[in-house]
Scaffold this active site. Structure first.
Site, short mmCIF file in Angstrom:
data_model
loop_
_atom_site.label_atom_id
_atom_site.label_comp_id
_atom_site.label_asym_id
_atom_site.label_seq_id
_atom_site.Cartn_x
_atom_site.Cartn_y
_atom_site.Cartn_z
N GLY A 237 3.29 -23.36 -3.24
CA GLY A 237 3.50 -24.24 -4.36
C GLY A 237 2.58 -23.24 -5.24
O GLY A 237 2.79 -21.78 -4.86
N VAL A 238 2.46 -23.25 -6.45
CA VAL A 238 1.53 -22.70 -6.99
C VAL A 238 -0.48 -22.53 -7.24
O VAL A 238 0.07 -24.34 -7.64
CB VAL A 238 1.99 -22.61 -8.72
CG1 VAL A 238 0.92 -21.76 -8.97
CG2 VAL A 238 3.64 -22.33 -8.52
N PRO B 111 4.52 -17.08 -7.76
CA PRO B 111 3.42 -17.05 -8.50
C PRO B 111 2.89 -15.95 -8.03
O PRO B 111 3.54 -15.08 -7.24
CB PRO B 111 2.31 -18.04 -7.56
CG PRO B 111 3.92 -18.92 -6.40
CD PRO B 111 5.26 -18.01 -6.74
N ARG C 268 -0.01 -8.55 -8.26
CA ARG C 268 0.52 -7.92 -7.26
C ARG C 268 -0.28 -6.86 -6.28
O ARG C 268 0.46 -5.71 -6.13
CB ARG C 268 1.43 -7.29 -8.54
CG ARG C 268 1.86 -8.28 -9.00
CD ARG C 268 3.26 -8.09 -9.55
NE ARG C 268 3.15 -6.78 -10.48
CZ ARG C 268 2.20 -6.66 -11.51
NH1 ARG C 268 1.77 -8.45 -12.56
NH2 ARG C 268 2.15 -5.59 -12.44
N SER C 269 -0.99 -6.43 -5.71
CA SER C 269 -1.94 -5.15 -5.07
C SER C 269 -1.50 -5.95 -3.47
O SER C 269 -1.99 -5.34 -2.57
CB SER C 269 -3.37 -5.57 -4.94
OG SER C 269 -3.92 -6.84 -5.03
N SER C 270 -0.12 -7.11 -2.55
CA SER C 270 -0.54 -7.11 -1.87
C SER C 270 0.05 -5.79 -1.22
O SER C 270 0.96 -4.81 -1.58
CB SER C 270 1.53 -8.14 -1.82
OG SER C 270 1.55 -8.27 -0.76
N GLU D 131 0.51 -17.98 0.86
CA GLU D 131 1.96 -16.44 0.17
C GLU D 131 2.83 -16.97 -0.43
O GLU D 131 3.70 -16.79 -0.56
CB GLU D 131 2.10 -15.23 0.96
CG GLU D 131 0.75 -15.15 2.05
CD GLU D 131 1.24 -14.60 3.17
OE1 GLU D 131 2.29 -13.81 2.78
OE2 GLU D 131 0.72 -14.18 4.37
N TYR E 197 -9.23 -2.04 12.11
CA TYR E 197 -8.29 -1.40 10.77
C TYR E 197 -8.05 -0.07 11.44
O TYR E 197 -8.72 0.56 10.88
CB TYR E 197 -9.62 -1.70 9.16
CG TYR E 197 -8.35 -1.76 7.95
CD1 TYR E 197 -8.04 -2.22 7.32
CD2 TYR E 197 -8.43 -0.08 7.22
CE1 TYR E 197 -7.05 -3.07 6.04
CE2 TYR E 197 -7.58 0.28 6.65
CZ TYR E 197 -7.36 -1.46 5.91
OH TYR E 197 -6.30 -1.47 4.61
#
Lengths: 545, 545
Positions: free
Chosen positions: A273-274, A139, A143-145, A269, A465
């Site tokens: 599932g979706v 899924p 897509r900014s992972s 993640e 961070y």
């Protein structure tokens, strides 16, 4: 600025809009060259690994044609993409290792098909087929992972939820909730809520290129999480399609109906599932009541102690609450041209010295009296730790440019610099040691900038961070990163930091999961996955390596 | 007062201390007889089903002697109890159905052995043996479950954790956490924390007779949960022994290490394993800063609307936040002798009429300025809904008697009255309808008192807590309750209330779980149990029916 060629690797690796290119200004270039020791003459060198070639794959679709036909029957031909560019675009997120491969015009393992399902019924059928035929399926939102959370090591299907599953389902002003489909983008959801006088309060760095489903699946945190909470504090219920059936919980503020399985999907993640629908808490929009402040401390240790005292002070919570360590403060001062100014000299005269001083940013939302009450409390607490208020302007500026930093990676990498971020969480008692030891590891690399901030603050601890910028080994940039990154993760774990606070695990951190969580816990996670996804088709490789 | 006989059923069914008996005073008796229609002459009737007989079981220990010997080897003879009284004592909690059975001197299904393990290693071995020999085992604290959460339908082992697993393990003042063994009682833990200047902030109604492990296993909520959170908001990490191994997570303020399995043990009610250690958040003790208020409204609807506006007001949170509906307000006024007083007449003249008016109790803890800030905000919000402040005394009195009501069940049942509580949670948009329809169901029974309050308050909804008092069918008291209770649960579910907000499920509500959670979710829960407890020996019958 427009790129000349269409469908290049460059357009895939670019943050956000594939046609928008960000440049370092002269001040920025000068700062970077000073810090990482690149001679001035080299700053205008040709772009390192530009990836400007047009994408052509010599890898045909691996799925048997009868399967492709079947999927076409399910969603219609208009909802299936197979171009080389699309396949590469949907093969990767924004993990440094992925960007470096794309720059080298290396073919990542692409999906066979990109499917944009029109509704939940189609998703259900697609998952049944994938389960039956053992076809990997991932899924996808935007897509900014940054931890390689999306990817298809053995081909399969990229299930793009943004095309059609992007609607508001319901909005309840009495209970203050919104229910939306998972493919809705952050800005679209927020715009809708703002039009009703509400906010979701979730603003991850990737906000512009994120989706509701991605927020939940990756277990993210927004810039104002100290006040509004992390995503797991915001989700009240969700619906997920798994290869083994539908999981959906009713919406309650809290309950005690045995142990709760809904939270298993937060941070899943895509491996279980979706997620198709999410019901979130919302709050009244109170930007007009915002109280901002910026405080400078003589060092990071005092800033952190003041921050801890505030968050444990039981006087209410700021929403944005952030401190930068000495190096991040210094870089910010230089980049903004503050260094050497009249104000800078005044601060130095008062003992706030370069390479020691540390900035704190505060922004409080909510009731009008409350926002000034909390800011006043923070200011008076900060004073006890040598903090000095320097007005609200730096915080207002910070808020204006809040999504800016992700755009800087491209021009920095163009200079041949390895630049990445890594983040962790720790208890207060452990924060300082963790910060120092991770810094020591990063700074052991010559000519390396290592900046750190705390930006998600809890009574019992906080995140750390780190952003680093360092000349890469141009002869082997991928290997250079891989080795450095592995040592960095090992250093964090050796100093009792969590494997992640809000970036998630993906494939980049999956190899550390078993050791970190313990064998029995990891087995239980696998058992849960096995129950929902018996054939292991959901986002294979993420979380579980 | 001392009971004459020792080891009676009465001593088992009594709330808390088996030797302490609570009596209704004359005012209380008069109020009750007015409300439930018992003629004055009958108030001093002989006690209904006193259960004063000494316990003798004609049920021998069912475990083969070789197993008993093995367990004796593991923990020592001094840590095994087998007396008839002990077996009955450890067979039940404080569910109404259990109390009624004990009053009828009916033998519940008793454990074969009560084992008080000395350490975790013994627990590990015991679980291995239970798993191997398929012997049921139930971890126990102080057995104050009101949903039949403890019990051994087929004999087996009651694992009493209070005898030895009751120590503080560590206290971290910097990170504000305490780690303790699960068998520590609420008062012991709180006393330790108070001595350090801290509090855990968790004060369930059963506080005096509760344990840390019980809090977590039953997913409870304390009286100050609106400020301090429900137990699931307080637990940072835990250690649990399961028949399949040890599950333990590291302590972080938050993380994104994939989906989190630790929360599965919160609300697990002993069905997954034995929780042995818990790390909890603690807060600085600020009782000296407490700001209290009591506000009266013309009706419950306005009180609820004011409460919702406050909790959604983004100006900070009260800790105790509570409203009583008109009937609970009226009973309280009568019991305290307030009705007909000068003050009562004054309130009535202002429009706060009996059988309509509703009380709100507020207590705020924390920073000194904060507590008065929040109370002032609540008062000014309440005004907009016709609320009138009546001073802080009623709230102070309420706090003084905060654990009192549970003691009243015994004298009421002595009068032949069925008295029980049931609780649920709902979203704000659904609160009023749920309240009205559950009231309608309860009030359909003649001569029935039905009191309701909201006592755990969230931005998106709240709990509803019903207390009813009604003459029982003396010829078939258990059946009468069973039928009435089933209809009550059905009514709550039909009106979209949760199956529980903080009492938990136990065996009393387990029959509704599958329908309520949905088949696939319930299957996943069973699959998780199967992974951790393959032979189903952990607290069989709880949660899963």
């Amino acid at each position: 600025m427009k790129s000349k060629l269409k469908n290049t690797y460059r357009q895939v690796l670019r943050w956000g809009n594939p046609h928008y290119e960000e440049k370092l200004n002269e001040q920025g270039k000068k700062t970077i060259q000073d810090l990482v020791g690149i001679p001035v003459t080299e700053v205008n060198l040709p772009t390192f690994l530009p990836g400007e070639k047009e994408i052509t794959l010599d890898k045909p679709i691996g799925l048997p044609p009868k399967y492709v036909l079947e999927f076409t029957d399910i969603v219609g031909a208009e909802n299936i993409k197979t171009s080389d560019f699309d396949r590469v675009k949907h093969s990767a997120g924004k993990f440094y290792g992925e960007l470096m491969q794309l720059r080298q015009e290396q073919v990542l393992t692409p999906p066979d098909l990109i499917i944009t399902p029109s509704d939940e019924a189609q998703i259900e059928t697609i998952l049944q087929r994938c389960q039956q035929w053992k076809i990997p399926v991932v899924p996808q939102g935007l897509r900014s992972s940054v931890t390689k959370g999306v990817g298809l090591p053995d081909g399969g299907i990229a299930l793009d939820l943004t095309a059609h599953l992007n609607q508001i389902i319901s909005f309840d002003e009495v209970s203050q909730t919104v229910t939306a489909q998972s493919g809705i983008t952050g800005p679209t959801l927020e715009k809708f809520l703002n039009s009703k006088g509400y906010t979701c309060g979730h603003f991850p760095q990737s906000f512009e290129f994120s989706t509701l489903g991605g927020w939940v699946a990756a277990k993210g945190a927004g810039q104002c999480s100290t006040g509004y909470g992390k995503i797991e504090d915001m989700v009240l219920s969700l619906k997920a399609y798994t290869p083994s059936g539908i999981i959906q919980n009713e919406t309650y503020p809290k309950s005690a109906q045995g142990f709760d399985i809904m939270p298993l999907f937060i941070g899943s993640e895509g491996t279980l599932g979706v997620i198709t629908q999410v019901t979130m808490k919302v709050r009244k929009l109170t930007i007009k009541n915002r109280s901002n402040a910026c405080i400078i401390f003589k060092d990071f240790e005092n800033a952190a102690a003041a921050m801890r005292t505030c968050i444990q002070g039981q006087f209410g919570l700021p929403h944005l609450f952030r401190i930068s360590d000495h190096e991040e403060t210094e870089v910010a001062f230089r980049m903004k041209g503050f260094e050497g100014s009249f104000s800078d000299k005044a601060l130095q005269a008062l003992g706030y010295k370069p390479n020691s001083r540390a900035l704190m940013f505060i922004s409080v939302e909510g009731d009008k009296d409350y926002t000034s009450f909390v800011v006043d409390k923070i200011k008076s607490t900060a004073k006890k730790f040598g903090g000095r208020s320097i007005g609200s302007k730096p915080t207002r500026k910070w808020l204006e440019q809040r999504y800016h930093s992700a755009y800087m990676r491209e021009p920095l990498m163009d200079l041949g610099l390895m630049t990445d971020t890594i983040e962790t969480a720790a208890m207060w008692a452990n924060i300082e040691k963790l910060w120092k030891n991770v810094r020591t590891y990063i700074k052991a690399r010559p000519n390396t900038v290592c900046m750190c901030h705390i930006s998600h603050v809890y009574e019992n601890g906080a995140n750390l961070y780190f952003t680093f910028i360092t000349p890469t080994d141009k002869t082997a940039p991928s290997e250079d990163y891989k080795t450095f990154h592995a040592g960095l993760v090992d250093t964090i774990l050796a100093n009792k930091g969590s494997l992640s606070h809000h970036h998630g695990i993906g494939r980049a951190l999956a190899p550390w999961m078993k050791e970190k969580l313990g064998e029995r816990s990891f087995e239980l996670m696998k058992s849960i996955k096995k129950d929902l996804d018996p054939n292991g088709v959901m986002n294979p490789g993420a979380l579980f390596d």
